[in-house]
Design an enzyme around this catalytic site. Structure first.
Site, PDB file in Angstrom:
ATOM      1  N   ARG A 195       0.825  -1.205   0.000  1.00  0.00           N
ATOM      2  CA  ARG A 195       0.000   0.000   0.000  1.00  0.00           C
ATOM      3  C   ARG A 195       0.863   1.261   0.000  1.00  0.00           C
ATOM      4  O   ARG A 195       0.520   2.247  -0.639  1.00  0.00           O
ATOM      5  CB  ARG A 195      -0.934   0.011   1.219  1.00  0.00           C
ATOM      6  CG  ARG A 195      -2.089  -0.968   1.120  1.00  0.00           C
ATOM      7  CD  ARG A 195      -3.063  -0.776   2.264  1.00  0.00           C
ATOM      8  NE  ARG A 195      -4.136  -1.758   2.200  1.00  0.00           N
ATOM      9  CZ  ARG A 195      -5.271  -1.587   1.499  1.00  0.00           C
ATOM     10  NH1 ARG A 195      -5.448  -0.486   0.822  1.00  0.00           N
ATOM     11  NH2 ARG A 195      -6.205  -2.522   1.496  1.00  0.00           N
TER      12      ARG A 195
ATOM     13  N   GLU B 222      -1.450  -8.364   4.187  1.00  0.00           N
ATOM     14  CA  GLU B 222      -2.881  -8.370   4.499  1.00  0.00           C
ATOM     15  C   GLU B 222      -3.492  -9.703   4.104  1.00  0.00           C
ATOM     16  O   GLU B 222      -3.093 -10.318   3.117  1.00  0.00           O
ATOM     17  CB  GLU B 222      -3.606  -7.240   3.763  1.00  0.00           C
ATOM     18  CG  GLU B 222      -3.147  -5.847   4.149  1.00  0.00           C
ATOM     19  CD  GLU B 222      -3.946  -4.764   3.452  1.00  0.00           C
ATOM     20  OE1 GLU B 222      -5.034  -5.084   2.925  1.00  0.00           O
ATOM     21  OE2 GLU B 222      -3.486  -3.608   3.415  1.00  0.00           O
TER      22      GLU B 222
ATOM     23  N   GLU C 244     -10.539  -2.438  -5.190  1.00  0.00           N
ATOM     24  CA  GLU C 244      -9.860  -1.495  -4.309  1.00  0.00           C
ATOM     25  C   GLU C 244      -8.515  -1.069  -4.897  1.00  0.00           C
ATOM     26  O   GLU C 244      -8.128   0.109  -4.817  1.00  0.00           O
ATOM     27  CB  GLU C 244      -9.655  -2.115  -2.930  1.00  0.00           C
ATOM     28  CG  GLU C 244      -9.089  -1.124  -1.925  1.00  0.00           C
ATOM     29  CD  GLU C 244      -8.843  -1.763  -0.570  1.00  0.00           C
ATOM     30  OE1 GLU C 244      -8.512  -1.012   0.365  1.00  0.00           O
ATOM     31  OE2 GLU C 244      -8.958  -2.993  -0.448  1.00  0.00           O
TER      32      GLU C 244
ATOM     33  N   ASP D 106     -12.578   5.594 -10.671  1.00  0.00           N
ATOM     34  CA  ASP D 106     -12.839   6.982 -10.268  1.00  0.00           C
ATOM     35  C   ASP D 106     -11.891   7.898 -11.039  1.00  0.00           C
ATOM     36  O   ASP D 106     -10.961   8.476 -10.485  1.00  0.00           O
ATOM     37  CB  ASP D 106     -12.637   7.126  -8.751  1.00  0.00           C
ATOM     38  CG  ASP D 106     -13.001   8.527  -8.266  1.00  0.00           C
ATOM     39  OD1 ASP D 106     -13.824   9.186  -8.930  1.00  0.00           O
ATOM     40  OD2 ASP D 106     -12.440   8.952  -7.244  1.00  0.00           O
TER      41      ASP D 106
ATOM     42  N   HIS E 138     -18.072  -7.785   2.286  1.00  0.00           N
ATOM     43  CA  HIS E 138     -17.295  -8.603   1.365  1.00  0.00           C
ATOM     44  C   HIS E 138     -17.452  -7.972  -0.014  1.00  0.00           C
ATOM     45  O   HIS E 138     -18.419  -8.249  -0.726  1.00  0.00           O
ATOM     46  CB  HIS E 138     -17.793 -10.050   1.361  1.00  0.00           C
ATOM     47  CG  HIS E 138     -17.679 -10.713   2.704  1.00  0.00           C
ATOM     48  ND1 HIS E 138     -18.627 -11.597   3.184  1.00  0.00           N
ATOM     49  CD2 HIS E 138     -16.737 -10.610   3.682  1.00  0.00           C
ATOM     50  CE1 HIS E 138     -18.265 -12.020   4.391  1.00  0.00           C
ATOM     51  NE2 HIS E 138     -17.117 -11.435   4.710  1.00  0.00           N
TER      52      HIS E 138
ATOM     53  N   CYS F 161     -15.970  -8.424  -2.681  1.00  0.00           N
ATOM     54  CA  CYS F 161     -15.910  -9.365  -3.804  1.00  0.00           C
ATOM     55  C   CYS F 161     -17.321  -9.746  -4.256  1.00  0.00           C
ATOM     56  O   CYS F 161     -17.554  -9.990  -5.440  1.00  0.00           O
ATOM     57  CB  CYS F 161     -15.171 -10.640  -3.410  1.00  0.00           C
ATOM     58  SG  CYS F 161     -13.567 -10.359  -2.658  1.00  0.00           S
TER      59      CYS F 161
END
Length: 793
Positions: free
Chosen positions: A453, A482, A493, A550, A759, A761
């Site tokens: 990240r 993670e 994400e 976005d 979730h 997904c």
């Protein structure tokens, strides 16, 4: 195909659309460039011919129709024309070496005929084609709206006088007699090309800019005629049918086709109340659309310009008329024993209507009267579009709806795109499997990126560059340190965080306009072309993996990706301040040179410093004047949109097409690509979302669920977007609307102090049976406002 409505025949139909395409676009377009409004088929000349004979002379040989023989059918207009079938083209050519080539003016059948004949009847559509004007002396003259009103008034006065004398109702037969002068006038006018084509003129010469018709008077005339006894309407429709079967003149000039616009204004053509009426109106429309679609380039350009000047209501009515006809033909094709797409691939009526709709689409491109969605035909969504797409890709020469992608809805195009992407992914997966099986070569069936990240951009772009040959594999994301298996949510994400970082003005690759809330390529960026190439790859991967981004790029970016020209109207969208200044310069009525004191230079902000760039050699020495200001504006706009970002955008475009180089993408318009990439930012329709939600462990009517929807409706729109982000990984809804989101709400257990979870997904929200609505609201807002990734911040 199915049996003809009146005189239709069966068989295959092929033709070449290039001349018609040039009339609208002025250029040819290859399949991967959607600058045009349609794509082209290819003709197939291997079919058996049909010969049309005149006494003593061969009139025409059709080279594109008929898989089976037709029995001779006489033409009502002339007993001289007889249709027979000939199966030996070569023998026919040897016996008649002096055959001319041409096409039917209605169905575009490719025909051959002796040069000495003056007319022939097409064996496919039964239209009489006059090679020379066949104009008889007319006992009547063209009518005007004033003449029509005067004649109707006289007949109406006779009717009223008769009613006063008889003091009782007049039966239908006698009523029709009073209006015989109107009936005779209408039959003579609508049955003659000379009369109808020269009626309702507006005293202007027919040109590319003006049809020469008074459309208001035409519509008023129809309103009057439709209020009269039925014999007048019957006579008008019969005469119209006769005229369309034989216009009596080659339609080569714009002034020759005014009668078609008059006929198109007939409100009855859109009525399909009972079977006989539907059949009759359909037969009129097939000829109208056929003739319109087969006109030459100049006439087509004139039609586009004339349609562009229609009122929005009148223009919308024409689109509705073509939609009804296409729907009718597709419905018939679905009932055909041949099945789809075979039943419509050879149907000249559908292809003619589609080409007519393309003229309307081109007119809408000029005038922006209606949204693109008004051209979608929902009936087409129910045919096998994947088979249609494969037929189009194979260049079979047969009609395919993918030739006219503006008819296909956004949802159907997305299904084609997803199917094409899935097929390419499966191909890559099989390659990886066989490499491992036969060559003992380790190869992952997926493209897996392992990123940190804190180094998201560097890790992502480096690994994309290293795996350039595997970009068409299905994408999987792992965040280092993670937990979580990527079933779609981690990918969402990753895309979201990556594009936010890449398009951050502080990163320097893109500039940001606060007025428009949009970004554009930074012409003074220090980043090399490779960085922009990889940004293009990211955008392509998002489309390829059906992920909403976005990204605040303007429509001009997507127009450039598809090869469409851009101009000052595009600049107005993302640089409104600059565009306003250029507009003021163009519209200024005083002395431009002394007032504006502008030279031929463009001003650029390079990291806080102002730089001037010459738009022409030694531009600083050439002042902008009233005479050259348009040239200055054109150069300035081209500089901002094209030349200044040529290096950056070129690399971006190459990266994009490195992933999305398939034909499926060419079905989309720039606005649709933008919607596909960004999703829709329209306000959330909570009721639609509620109707599409599935419940696991909850009952739809229990308190927790009712409280949840009540809380969501009361939220500020920005908080609603955050909730959407929390559950789905994106704060925007799909291009086809909230009804395609398929949310799931699962029960995590009884009341507790645990926060809701999601979730992403599976677009699933996990709630607990909190005791009160207030507690549910507090826990929900805490979760959505304080979370990032798989953890609470």
């Amino acid at each position: 195909m199915e049996t003809n409505d009146m005189t239709e025949s069966t068989g295959a139909y092929t033709t070449s659309f290039e001349p018609w395409r040039q009339s609208i676009h002025g250029t040819f377009v290859n399949r991967t460039n959607t600058e045009s409004y349609m794509t082209t088929g290819q003709s197939n000349s291997a079919r058996k011919p049909t010969t049309v004979y005149l006494p003593g002379q061969v009139a025409a040989i059709s080279t594109t129709h008929n898989n089976k023989e037709q029995s001779p059918s006489p033409l009502s207009i002339s007993n001289e024309l007889i249709t027979v079938t000939n199966t030996e083209v070569n023998d026919e050519d040897q016996q008649n070496p002096d055959l001319a080539h041409g096409k039917c003016m209605c169905c575009s059948s490719e025909l051959r005929y002796q040069e000495t004949v003056s007319r022939f009847r097409c064996p496919e559509c039964d239209t009489v084609n006059d090679l020379k004007p066949h104009i008889r002396k007319q006992p009547n003259e063209p009518i005007t709206f004033r003449q029509l009103k005067r004649t109707v008034a006289k007949c109406s006065a006779k009717e009223k006088a008769a009613r006063r004398e008889m003091e009782e109702e007049i039966d239908q037969k006698n009523l029709e007699k009073y209006y015989e002068p109107v009936e005779k006038m209408v039959e003579m006018t609508f049955g003659s090309w000379v009369c109808l084509n020269h009626s309702f003129l507006n005293d202007k010469e027919t040109s590319l800019e003006d049809s020469g018709l008074n459309m208001t008077e035409i519509r008023d005339a129809y309103r009057i005629l439709l209020s009269l006894p039925v014999n007048i309407i019957r006579g008008m429709m019969t005469a119209t049918d006769k005229l369309l079967k034989r216009p009596s003149i080659p339609l080569r000039r714009m002034s020759d086709i005014r009668f078609l616009l008059i006929i198109l204004e007939n409100p009855l053509l859109s009525q399909y109340n009972f079977q006989a009426e539907t059949k009759h109106h359909h037969n009129l429309l097939k000829r109208i659309f056929g003739i319109l679609s087969c006109l030459n380039n100049e006439c087509h350009q004139g039609l586009v310009n004339w349609f562009a000047k229609y009122t929005t209501e009148g223009f919308s009515n024409k689109i509705h008329l073509v939609h009804m006809f296409i729907t009718y033909r597709v419905t018939r094709a679905q009932r055909s024993r041949h099945g789809l797409p075979a039943a419509y691939e050879s149907d000249w009526k559908i292809s003619s209507a589609a080409r007519t709709m393309a003229l309307l689409f081109a007119a809408n491109h000029q005038s922006n009267k209606l949204p693109i969605s008004d051209f979608y035909n929902t009936m087409i969504d129910y045919i096998n579009l994947l088979a249609d797409f494969e037929s189009w890709q194979s260049r079979s020469g047969k009609f395919a709806f993918c030739q006219y992608p503006f008819l296909i809805s956004m949802g159907a195009k997305m299904q084609i795109l997803e199917a094409d992407a899935k097929r390419q992914m499966e191909t890559k997966w099989r390659e990886a499997f066989f490499n491992m099986l036969f060559h003992q070569k380790a190869s992952m069936p997926y493209l897996v990126l392992r990123v940190r990240r804190e180094n998201l951009i560097e890790d992502s772009l480096r690994q994309l560059a290293q795996n350039e040959l595997d970009l068409k594999k299905s994408l999987r994301i792992e965040f280092v340190g993670e937990e979580g298996v990527d079933a779609g949510g981690l990918r969402k994400e990753w895309f979201l965080l990556l594009v936010r970082s890449l398009f951050d003005p502080q990163y320097g690759m893109f500039t940001y306009d606060e007025d428009a809330n949009l970004c554009w390529f930074n012409p003074t960026s220090f980043e090399n072309e490779g960085q922009y190439f990889l940004v293009g790859i990211v955008l392509g991967l998002a489309i390829y993996n059906s992920t909403i981004l976005d990204i605040h790029l303007p429509t001009a970016c997507y127009k450039k990706l598809l090869g469409h020209p851009v101009d000052i109207s595009d600049l107005e969208i993302f640089r409104p301040g600059l565009a306003r200044g250029l507009r003021q310069l163009l519209e200024f009525e005083g002395d431009v040179e002394s007032t504006f004191c502008r030279a031929f230079v463009a001003e650029v902000d390079a990291f806080g410093q102002r730089q001037s760039i010459d738009l022409i050699p030694e531009g600083s020495k050439h002042m902008v004047t009233n005479e050259n200001r348009q040239h200055f504006v054109d150069l300035y706009v081209n500089h901002v949109l094209n030349s200044s970002v040529e290096r950056q955008f070129g690399a971006f475009r190459r990266g994009f097409y490195h992933v999305c180089g398939g034909n499926a993408l060419s079905l989309f318009r720039p606005q649709e690509i933008e919607l596909l990439v960004r999703g829709s930012d329209e306000p959330l329709e909570i009721d639609d979302l509620c109707g599409q939600t599935e419940y696991q462990g909850f009952d739809q009517d229990e308190d927790t669920i009712q409280h949840f929807w009540s809380i969501m409706k009361a939220m500020d729109p920005s908080v609603q977007r955050k909730l959407l982000m929390f559950v789905t990984g994106s704060d925007r809804i799909p291009a086809t609307g909230a009804t395609q989101m398929n949310l799931k709400i699962a029960c995590g257990g009884e009341d507790c102090n645990r926060l809701p979870s999601a979730h992403t997904c599976f677009n699933q929200l996990v709630l607990y049976r909190y005791e009160t609505k207030e507690k549910l609201e507090h826990m929900l807002k805490t979760a959505i406002m304080e979370s990032q990734g798989f953890y609470v911040k």
